[in-house]
Design a protein around this motif. Structure first.
Motif, PDB file in Angstrom:
ATOM      1  N   THR A  69       0.845  -1.188   0.000  1.00  0.00           N
ATOM      2  CA  THR A  69       0.000   0.000   0.000  1.00  0.00           C
ATOM      3  C   THR A  69       0.882   1.240   0.000  1.00  0.00           C
ATOM      4  N   ARG A  70       0.662   2.105  -0.949  1.00  0.00           N
ATOM      5  CA  ARG A  70       1.455   3.332  -1.026  1.00  0.00           C
ATOM      6  C   ARG A  70       0.631   4.445  -1.642  1.00  0.00           C
ATOM      7  N   ILE A  71       1.042   5.667  -1.353  1.00  0.00           N
ATOM      8  CA  ILE A  71       0.435   6.858  -1.936  1.00  0.00           C
ATOM      9  C   ILE A  71       1.460   7.509  -2.847  1.00  0.00           C
ATOM     10  N   GLY A  72       1.092   7.741  -4.089  1.00  0.00           N
ATOM     11  CA  GLY A  72       2.017   8.306  -5.044  1.00  0.00           C
ATOM     12  C   GLY A  72       1.346   9.310  -5.953  1.00  0.00           C
ATOM     13  N   HIS A  73       2.161   9.887  -6.824  1.00  0.00           N
ATOM     14  CA  HIS A  73       1.698  10.864  -7.800  1.00  0.00           C
ATOM     15  C   HIS A  73       2.132  10.383  -9.173  1.00  0.00           C
ATOM     16  N   THR A  74       1.261  10.542 -10.150  1.00  0.00           N
ATOM     17  CA  THR A  74       1.570  10.017 -11.477  1.00  0.00           C
ATOM     18  C   THR A  74       2.593  10.856 -12.228  1.00  0.00           C
ATOM     19  N   LEU A  75       2.833  12.101 -11.791  1.00  0.00           N
ATOM     20  CA  LEU A  75       3.788  12.970 -12.481  1.00  0.00           C
ATOM     21  C   LEU A  75       5.013  13.272 -11.626  1.00  0.00           C
ATOM     22  N   HIS A  76       4.805  13.626 -10.377  1.00  0.00           N
ATOM     23  CA  HIS A  76       5.904  14.000  -9.491  1.00  0.00           C
ATOM     24  C   HIS A  76       6.292  12.802  -8.624  1.00  0.00           C
ATOM     25  N   ALA A  77       7.569  12.729  -8.316  1.00  0.00           N
ATOM     26  CA  ALA A  77       8.087  11.617  -7.529  1.00  0.00           C
ATOM     27  C   ALA A  77       7.699  11.769  -6.065  1.00  0.00           C
ATOM     28  N   VAL A  78       7.229  10.691  -5.491  1.00  0.00           N
ATOM     29  CA  VAL A  78       6.914  10.611  -4.068  1.00  0.00           C
ATOM     30  C   VAL A  78       7.716   9.462  -3.489  1.00  0.00           C
ATOM     31  N   ASP A  79       8.567   9.773  -2.519  1.00  0.00           N
ATOM     32  CA  ASP A  79       9.496   8.792  -1.945  1.00  0.00           C
ATOM     33  C   ASP A  79      10.406   8.205  -3.027  1.00  0.00           C
ATOM     34  N   GLY A  80      10.826   9.060  -3.959  1.00  0.00           N
ATOM     35  CA  GLY A  80      11.748   8.637  -5.005  1.00  0.00           C
ATOM     36  C   GLY A  80      11.134   7.867  -6.146  1.00  0.00           C
ATOM     37  N   ARG A  81       9.814   7.882  -6.273  1.00  0.00           N
ATOM     38  CA  ARG A  81       9.164   7.106  -7.323  1.00  0.00           C
ATOM     39  C   ARG A  81       7.922   7.831  -7.804  1.00  0.00           C
ATOM     40  N   ALA A  82       7.775   7.915  -9.138  1.00  0.00           N
ATOM     41  CA  ALA A  82       6.602   8.539  -9.748  1.00  0.00           C
ATOM     42  C   ALA A  82       5.734   7.454 -10.390  1.00  0.00           C
ATOM     43  N   GLY A  83       4.419   7.675 -10.372  1.00  0.00           N
ATOM     44  CA  GLY A  83       3.500   6.718 -10.950  1.00  0.00           C
ATOM     45  C   GLY A  83       3.248   5.546 -10.023  1.00  0.00           C
ATOM     46  N   PHE A  84       2.523   4.539 -10.544  1.00  0.00           N
ATOM     47  CA  PHE A  84       2.216   3.358  -9.749  1.00  0.00           C
ATOM     48  C   PHE A  84       2.071   2.161 -10.689  1.00  0.00           C
ATOM     49  N   ASP A  85       2.205   0.969 -10.121  1.00  0.00           N
ATOM     50  CA  ASP A  85       2.056  -0.279 -10.861  1.00  0.00           C
ATOM     51  C   ASP A  85       0.729  -0.927 -10.494  1.00  0.00           C
ATOM     52  N   PHE A  86       0.059  -1.470 -11.501  1.00  0.00           N
ATOM     53  CA  PHE A  86      -1.230  -2.124 -11.278  1.00  0.00           C
ATOM     54  C   PHE A  86      -1.401  -3.230 -12.309  1.00  0.00           C
TER      55      PHE A  86
END
Length: 359
Positions: A69-86
């Motif tokens: 479970t993580r919270i991210g942003h599709t454009l800007h990096a959050v915790d060193g990672r942008a986007g998400f995998d599904f």
């Protein structure tokens, strides 16, 4: 059964998330089995959705797995990672620059959404291909091709609807080195040129292909054409009588082969026997106008699409079904077995000359 049971257990979760927000600010929820994604334009909305999910799951004795479970942003990096995998896909926005024009003539966008195979999915695929090759060190080239081709074809077909052309080419490149090592290991005292000439041959397109002398070749990832997924219209249903929409959509289905798409367009989405529209892809069967058992050719001019039941009726009327039975071939090209065949196998019950013997 696992995805079905997960959907049953989590039934009502999507409703609980969306109804907790005002109608104009409701998030989008995408669910598949026990995996789901909550999309919202603000981080506060995502945080609130995660709190709602945690409370709803605690009511049925479950909880979110922290590692997945993580919270991210599709454009800007959050915790060193942008986007998400599904579901094996990497979903992310990429910056395009301020000078890139749009096709519709409007103001250029600063980002573009690209969906690609995820890094973990590519890594698992390479590991699966290497496992197949390493598990057949002493097998023949034909046996290796029989094992590799379904894996390559299935993985490429799953990702054929996204941005994957360059990834397909890189998979072919990495598999080439694995196969070179497999071939060189079998002939340790031979040079690389000798090994290449033994296991690789020039194909019809002039490309060097890993193939047998009989013509069986390795399927390339890059041979899979990219075909974009066409989203189903929101109000469309197979049970509302809109048969024209579904018959036209069948030719655009990612799992529909090129041959079926050509025949659907030629027949305008209708069965050549009964004239009714096709509504289900699984009910379509390819038929030969002049049956093969009667000397018919296998080219496109001798093919037509029929419903499954119409195909059976046509085969019974043109005599091809009778000829197949006489030749010991089933209507679906499966060889039938005669009772009491002259071999070791025989029927369960074997009668005596004077009748059934008492048990």
């Amino acid at each position: 059964m696992s995805p079905l049971l997960a959907l049953i257990a989590l039934h009502g979760l999507e409703t609980a998330i969306t109804t907790a927000f005002p109608r104009a600010d409701r998030p989008h929820v995408v669910v598949y089995a026990d995996d789901f994604v909550v999309l919202h334009p603000t981080r506060a909305g995502v945080e609130r959705a995660r709190q709602i999910v945690g409370e709803w799951l605690s009511g049925i004795g479950l909880q979110l797995k922290a590692s997945k479970t993580r919270i991210g942003h599709t454009l800007h990096a959050v915790d060193g990672r942008a986007g998400f995998d599904f579901l094996g896909f990497s979903i992310r926005h990429y910056p395009t620059g301020k000078t890139r024009p749009r096709r519709d003539g409007q103001q250029p966008r600063s980002h573009v959404l690209l969906i690609k195979p995820s890094t973990e999915a590519i890594k698992r695929h390479h590991q699966a291909l290497r496992a197949v090759v390493r598990g057949r060190k002493a097998a023949s080239q034909q046996a290796l091709l029989i094992a590799l081709n379904p894996v390559i074809r299935g993985w490429a077909a799953y990702y054929r609807t996204v941005v994957a052309k360059r990834i397909f080419a890189s998979c072919d490149y990495r598999l080439m080195s694995t196969l070179t090592h497999w071939a060189g290991r079998r002939h340790g005292h031979k040079g690389l040129r000798w090994v290449i000439q033994k296991y690789w041959r020039c194909g019809a397109t002039g490309r060097l292909e890993f193939s047998t002398p009989a013509g069986q070749r390795l399927v390339h990832h890059a041979d899979m054409p990219i075909q974009r997924h066409v989203k189903v219209r929101g109000t469309a249903s197979q049970f509302n009588g809109d048969l024209v929409y579904w018959s036209q959509r069948l030719g655009q289905h990612p799992l529909t082969t090129g041959r079926i798409a050509i025949l659907l367009k030629r027949q305008q989405g209708r069965c050549a026997w009964c004239g009714l529209l096709f509504t289900d892809r699984t009910d379509i069967e390819v038929d030969h106008l002049l049956p093969r058992v009667c000397g018919g050719a296998a080219d496109l001019a001798n093919l037509q699409l029929l419903h499954r039941t119409c195909h059976d009726q046509k085969s019974a009327r043109d005599g091809s079904a009778t000829r197949r039975r006489q030749q010991g071939i089933h209507a679906k090209n499966r060889v039938t077995e005669e009772p009491n065949a002259e071999k070791l196998a025989r029927s369960v019950l074997q009668t005596s000359r004077s009748g059934d013997r008492p048990a």
